[in-house]
Design an enzyme around this catalytic site. Sequence first.
Site, PDB file in Angstrom:
ATOM      1  NE  ARG A 164      -3.963  -1.726   0.432  1.00  0.00           N
ATOM      2  CZ  ARG A 164      -3.755  -3.891   0.122  1.00  0.00           C
ATOM      3  NH1 ARG A 164      -3.372  -3.810  -0.319  1.00  0.00           N
ATOM      4  NH2 ARG A 164      -4.419  -3.962   0.389  1.00  0.00           N
ATOM      5  CB  SER A 238      -7.902  -2.131   4.783  1.00  0.00           C
ATOM      6  OG  SER A 238      -8.386  -3.297   4.391  1.00  0.00           O
ATOM      7  CD  GLU A 334      -5.492   0.707   2.892  1.00  0.00           C
ATOM      8  OE1 GLU A 334      -5.675   1.208   1.859  1.00  0.00           O
ATOM      9  OE2 GLU A 334      -5.186  -0.392   3.032  1.00  0.00           O
TER      10      GLU A 334
HETATM   11  P1  FAD Z   1      -8.962   8.922  -3.739  1.00  0.00           P
HETATM   12  O1  FAD Z   1      -9.387   8.215  -2.748  1.00  0.00           O
HETATM   13  O2  FAD Z   1      -9.870   9.756  -4.080  1.00  0.00           O
HETATM   14  O3  FAD Z   1      -7.687   9.438  -3.466  1.00  0.00           O
HETATM   15  C1  FAD Z   1      -6.628   8.439  -2.432  1.00  0.00           C
HETATM   16  C2  FAD Z   1      -5.518   9.336  -3.081  1.00  0.00           C
HETATM   17  O4  FAD Z   1      -5.017   9.074  -3.565  1.00  0.00           O
HETATM   18  C3  FAD Z   1      -5.655  10.826  -2.196  1.00  0.00           C
HETATM   19  O5  FAD Z   1      -4.685  11.273  -1.252  1.00  0.00           O
HETATM   20  C4  FAD Z   1      -5.569  11.425  -3.539  1.00  0.00           C
HETATM   21  O6  FAD Z   1      -5.343  12.785  -3.313  1.00  0.00           O
HETATM   22  C5  FAD Z   1      -4.245  10.813  -4.192  1.00  0.00           C
HETATM   23  N1  FAD Z   1      -5.077  10.668  -5.955  1.00  0.00           N
HETATM   24  C6  FAD Z   1      -6.357   9.863  -6.634  1.00  0.00           C
HETATM   25  N2  FAD Z   1      -5.852  10.594  -7.435  1.00  0.00           N
HETATM   26  C7  FAD Z   1      -4.661  10.676  -7.545  1.00  0.00           C
HETATM   27  C8  FAD Z   1      -4.326  10.733  -9.274  1.00  0.00           C
HETATM   28  N3  FAD Z   1      -4.843  10.834 -10.385  1.00  0.00           N
HETATM   29  N4  FAD Z   1      -2.598  11.770  -9.013  1.00  0.00           N
HETATM   30  C9  FAD Z   1      -2.543  11.837  -8.366  1.00  0.00           C
HETATM   31  N5  FAD Z   1      -3.204  11.644  -6.174  1.00  0.00           N
HETATM   32  C10 FAD Z   1      -4.244  11.241  -6.819  1.00  0.00           C
HETATM   33  N6  FAD Z   1      -7.706  -0.894  -1.507  1.00  0.00           N
HETATM   34  C11 FAD Z   1      -7.300  -2.201  -2.152  1.00  0.00           C
HETATM   35  O7  FAD Z   1      -5.668  -1.783  -2.036  1.00  0.00           O
HETATM   36  N7  FAD Z   1      -7.670  -3.375  -2.019  1.00  0.00           N
HETATM   37  C12 FAD Z   1      -9.233  -3.504  -1.393  1.00  0.00           C
HETATM   38  O8  FAD Z   1      -8.980  -4.352  -1.764  1.00  0.00           O
HETATM   39  C13 FAD Z   1      -9.836  -2.437  -1.287  1.00  0.00           C
HETATM   40  N8  FAD Z   1     -11.110  -2.908  -0.786  1.00  0.00           N
HETATM   41  C14 FAD Z   1     -11.868  -1.895  -0.637  1.00  0.00           C
HETATM   42  C15 FAD Z   1     -12.731  -1.503  -0.438  1.00  0.00           C
HETATM   43  C16 FAD Z   1     -13.915  -0.862  -0.256  1.00  0.00           C
HETATM   44  C17 FAD Z   1     -16.005  -0.898  -0.103  1.00  0.00           C
HETATM   45  C18 FAD Z   1     -14.127   0.879  -0.502  1.00  0.00           C
HETATM   46  C19 FAD Z   1     -14.368   1.768   0.470  1.00  0.00           C
HETATM   47  C20 FAD Z   1     -12.196   1.058  -0.126  1.00  0.00           C
HETATM   48  C21 FAD Z   1     -11.239  -0.139  -0.830  1.00  0.00           C
HETATM   49  N9  FAD Z   1     -10.397   0.062  -1.265  1.00  0.00           N
HETATM   50  C22 FAD Z   1      -8.909  -1.411  -1.137  1.00  0.00           C
HETATM   51  C23 FAD Z   1      -9.336   1.681  -1.116  1.00  0.00           C
HETATM   52  C24 FAD Z   1      -9.284   1.905  -2.695  1.00  0.00           C
HETATM   53  O9  FAD Z   1     -11.053   1.269  -2.744  1.00  0.00           O
HETATM   54  C25 FAD Z   1      -8.160   2.337  -3.225  1.00  0.00           C
HETATM   55  O10 FAD Z   1      -7.514   2.601  -1.975  1.00  0.00           O
HETATM   56  C26 FAD Z   1      -8.222   2.972  -4.180  1.00  0.00           C
HETATM   57  O11 FAD Z   1      -7.468   2.633  -5.085  1.00  0.00           O
HETATM   58  C27 FAD Z   1      -8.949   4.313  -4.671  1.00  0.00           C
HETATM   59  O12 FAD Z   1      -8.951   5.197  -4.862  1.00  0.00           O
HETATM   60  P2  FAD Z   1      -9.908   6.237  -5.697  1.00  0.00           P
HETATM   61  O13 FAD Z   1      -9.868   6.783  -6.287  1.00  0.00           O
HETATM   62  O14 FAD Z   1     -11.189   6.182  -4.932  1.00  0.00           O
HETATM   63  O15 FAD Z   1      -8.784   7.302  -4.974  1.00  0.00           O
HETATM   64  N1  EPU Z   2      -9.668 -11.069  10.408  1.00  0.00           N
HETATM   65  C1  EPU Z   2     -10.014 -11.472  12.088  1.00  0.00           C
HETATM   66  N2  EPU Z   2     -11.519 -10.736  12.309  1.00  0.00           N
HETATM   67  C2  EPU Z   2     -11.759  -9.447  11.496  1.00  0.00           C
HETATM   68  C3  EPU Z   2     -11.558  -9.885  10.342  1.00  0.00           C
HETATM   69  C4  EPU Z   2     -10.833 -10.299   9.504  1.00  0.00           C
HETATM   70  O1  EPU Z   2     -10.139 -12.054  13.116  1.00  0.00           O
HETATM   71  O2  EPU Z   2     -13.080  -8.919  11.971  1.00  0.00           O
HETATM   72  C5  EPU Z   2      -9.034 -12.760  10.478  1.00  0.00           C
HETATM   73  C6  EPU Z   2      -9.775 -13.969   9.775  1.00  0.00           C
HETATM   74  O3  EPU Z   2      -8.434 -14.253  10.088  1.00  0.00           O
HETATM   75  C7  EPU Z   2      -8.941 -13.467   8.277  1.00  0.00           C
HETATM   76  C8  EPU Z   2      -7.936 -12.762   8.374  1.00  0.00           C
HETATM   77  O4  EPU Z   2      -8.045 -12.029   9.850  1.00  0.00           O
HETATM   78  O5  EPU Z   2      -8.570 -15.079   7.584  1.00  0.00           O
HETATM   79  C9  EPU Z   2      -7.792 -11.383   6.940  1.00  0.00           C
HETATM   80  O6  EPU Z   2      -8.721 -11.388   6.963  1.00  0.00           O
HETATM   81  P1  EPU Z   2      -9.118 -10.538   5.279  1.00  0.00           P
HETATM   82  O7  EPU Z   2      -9.068 -11.740   4.857  1.00  0.00           O
HETATM   83  O8  EPU Z   2     -10.634 -10.311   5.684  1.00  0.00           O
HETATM   84  O9  EPU Z   2      -7.975  -9.416   4.835  1.00  0.00           O
HETATM   85  P2  EPU Z   2      -7.328  -8.407   5.147  1.00  0.00           P
HETATM   86  O10 EPU Z   2      -6.152  -8.409   5.843  1.00  0.00           O
HETATM   87  O11 EPU Z   2      -8.283  -7.960   6.608  1.00  0.00           O
HETATM   88  C10 EPU Z   2      -6.810  -7.264   3.405  1.00  0.00           C
HETATM   89  C11 EPU Z   2      -6.418  -6.268   2.500  1.00  0.00           C
HETATM   90  C12 EPU Z   2      -7.602  -5.680   2.150  1.00  0.00           C
HETATM   91  C13 EPU Z   2      -7.890  -7.033   0.697  1.00  0.00           C
HETATM   92  C14 EPU Z   2      -8.292  -8.381   0.801  1.00  0.00           C
HETATM   93  C15 EPU Z   2      -8.011  -9.224   0.542  1.00  0.00           C
HETATM   94  C16 EPU Z   2      -4.843  -4.490   3.771  1.00  0.00           C
HETATM   95  C17 EPU Z   2      -5.293  -3.370   5.265  1.00  0.00           C
HETATM   96  N3  EPU Z   2      -6.408  -5.350   3.747  1.00  0.00           N
HETATM   97  O12 EPU Z   2      -7.458  -7.081   4.509  1.00  0.00           O
HETATM   98  O13 EPU Z   2      -7.503  -4.328   1.339  1.00  0.00           O
HETATM   99  O14 EPU Z   2      -9.258  -7.074   0.177  1.00  0.00           O
HETATM  100  O15 EPU Z   2      -6.909  -8.521   2.010  1.00  0.00           O
HETATM  101  O16 EPU Z   2      -6.623  -9.919  -0.006  1.00  0.00           O
HETATM  102  O17 EPU Z   2      -4.126  -5.148   3.735  1.00  0.00           O
HETATM  103  C18 EPU Z   2      -8.164  -2.071   1.477  1.00  0.00           C
HETATM  104  O18 EPU Z   2      -7.308  -1.924   1.462  1.00  0.00           O
HETATM  105  O19 EPU Z   2      -9.148  -1.556   1.969  1.00  0.00           O
HETATM  106  C19 EPU Z   2      -8.729  -3.430   1.558  1.00  0.00           C
HETATM  107  C20 EPU Z   2      -9.915  -3.746   1.886  1.00  0.00           C
END
Ligand code: FAD
Ligand code: EPU
Length: 338
Positions: A164, A238, A334
């Site tokens: 990240r 997250s 994050e």
């Molecule tokens: P924004 O929130 O609009 O911006 C994020 C940051 O980047 C800000 O600081 C902004 O200024 C900067 N920025 C954005 N665009 C640009 C640009 N073009 N140039 C320079 N700076 C820029 N993330 C994961 O990695 N894995 C996941 O599994 C994941 N699951 C998610 C699930 C949910 C339900 C939600 C709500 C979020 C999740 N995220 C996850 C986080 C998020 O989706 C990602 O970080 C995504 O890439 C953010 O994109 P955005 O366009 O919304 O960024």
């Molecule tokens: N767990 C718990 N309790 C909870 C949640 C999770 O015990 O309430 C434990 C479980 O054992 C589970 C483990 O944590 O097996 C991992 O959980 P999960 O698979 O849901 O993934 P995560 O580590 O919580 C990360 C990323 C997610 C990404 C998933 C799948 C980060 C900070 N988050 O979550 O990314 O989608 O793995 O790869 O690395 C995001 O960045 O916003 C995000 C959603």
Amino acid sequence: MKVQQNISLKSFNTFGIDVLAKEFAVFSSADELTELLTTNNKQQASTLILGGGSNILLIKDYDGLVLKNEIKGIELINENEHHIDIRVGAGENWHEFVLHCIQHDWAGVENLSLIPGNIGASPMQNIGAYGVEIKDVFYSLEAYNYNDKKVYTFTLNDCEFGYRESVFKRKYKNQFVILNVTYRLNKQPKFNTTYGAIEQELEKMGVQELSIQAISQAVINIRSSKLPDPKVIGNAGSFFKNPSVTKEQYESIKLKYPNVVGYANADGSIKLAAGWLIEQCGWKGYRKGDAGCHARQALVIVNYGNAKGSDIYNLSEEILQSVKEKFNVTLEREVNII
Ligand code: FAD
Ligand code: EPU
């Protein structure tokens, strides 16, 4: 390209936080961006680039110019028998791009299905899920530099990707606007199903023959079962990163808590599941006013309706303190606090 005054950002962030931007404008090309910045004489310190708003927490009104990146376009720029290089505008939606690749049988991003947000933030955050990160499919990007107003190309090495993390969140923080990203996708898929519950989900779906379509659907099913849909409950995924600790620290936590969830990193340290740590501190399902900790995924902090950014932030601080007290582990946010 009109600059508007005092615009609510509620519909521009997935937490649904209602703050005002002093100024707000949309740009759909590098030229429009340059014009907006020069005619308004803006410095990076008073400018916020916005994608889908899915990884930010707005804790107060924004006293500057918010620029929504709407640069569109998906362009195939290179192709051979093994791979294709595809350049995508920073304002394109990430998941729609993933679906586009799957439709064309271009492999590499299927494990990253259903991540909210836009292309521009994908390298910024090095987004990752289910065993794949952007760095695995990244080829290059073009970014505008606020200081000299020139456009630079960044290759994989230039981006210094980490968990990240990228150069844009560290030494070049607030110095570049990402305009487009080129991904290198594979014509012959290398299926990655080892992470988490993917194999279990594929079995449940009755999949006989593996495909990128099936993996994408499995990831979508898993994600939908535990992550709240921001259209229904405000959140930014997250809230914290999964913290890494030394092997010794992990062993000492494990002595007291045999069920601790941890995964070995390549350097021998252990990455702990922050969701597990937070759940052990009793936060899962907690709610105070409209700020809460999600009942199915403790790592996700939610806005049930009218929480302020400060309510969400204060809850995150309480969570962080309690994890520190109980496990002596410091969580790192994050989500970008703005
Ligand atoms: P924004 O929130 O609009 O911006 C994020 C940051 O980047 C800000 O600081 C902004 O200024 C900067 N920025 C954005 N665009 C640009 C640009 N073009 N140039 C320079 N700076 C820029 N993330 C994961 O990695 N894995 C996941 O599994 C994941 N699951 C998610 C699930 C949910 C339900 C939600 C709500 C979020 C999740 N995220 C996850 C986080 C998020 O989706 C990602 O970080 C995504 O890439 C953010 O994109 P955005 O366009 O919304 O960024
Ligand atoms: N767990 C718990 N309790 C909870 C949640 C999770 O015990 O309430 C434990 C479980 O054992 C589970 C483990 O944590 O097996 C991992 O959980 P999960 O698979 O849901 O993934 P995560 O580590 O919580 C990360 C990323 C997610 C990404 C998933 C799948 C980060 C900070 N988050 O979550 O990314 O989608 O793995 O790869 O690395 C995001 O960045 O916003 C995000 C959603």
